[in-house]
Design an enzyme around this catalytic site. Sequence first.
Site, PDB file in Angstrom:
ATOM      1  CB  CYS A 159      -1.132  -0.066   1.111  1.00 29.55           C
ATOM      2  SG  CYS A 159      -1.844   1.024   1.415  1.00 29.55           S
ATOM      3  CG  ASP A 181      -2.611  -3.542  -0.692  1.00 34.43           C
ATOM      4  OD1 ASP A 181      -3.145  -3.702   0.067  1.00 34.43           O
ATOM      5  OD2 ASP A 181      -2.505  -2.509  -1.888  1.00 34.43           O
TER       6      ASP A 181
END
Length: 131
Positions: free
Chosen positions: A47, A54
């Site tokens: 992220c 992520d």
Amino acid sequence: MSQEPSYEGRQDDIRQWPTPPIETFRNIYPDRDFEVRMTTDEFTCVCPKTGLPDFAALTLVYVPDQFCIELKSFKEYLVAYRLKGIFHENVVNRIVDDIVAAVQPRRIRLEGRFNSRGGIQTTVAREYTKP
């Protein structure tokens, strides 16, 4: 009142990021349309706001023309995103761009289903058809 930092321009260089090459092999059936489907639920990136990982499931479906994607090199290509701070929308678009450049498929569709972030699950899809 504090203002969130701007992300404007922060991802402008994504199209130039170096990545491992996507290797190919010759399609010996270029006279027919057939679909190749690849899936992984092990895709990770970072992220760009929090720096936290992520996770996503990627589903790639393409119709090869003259070349097909070699799987080992494609896995190495995907692993290169593990340390990249990148928005979900940019992940999907960059991967499709790189596949199109490598194999010039007749058609391609990539869907990235990203795990929830802040209680919101994101799915990004892109399709391309060779002109």
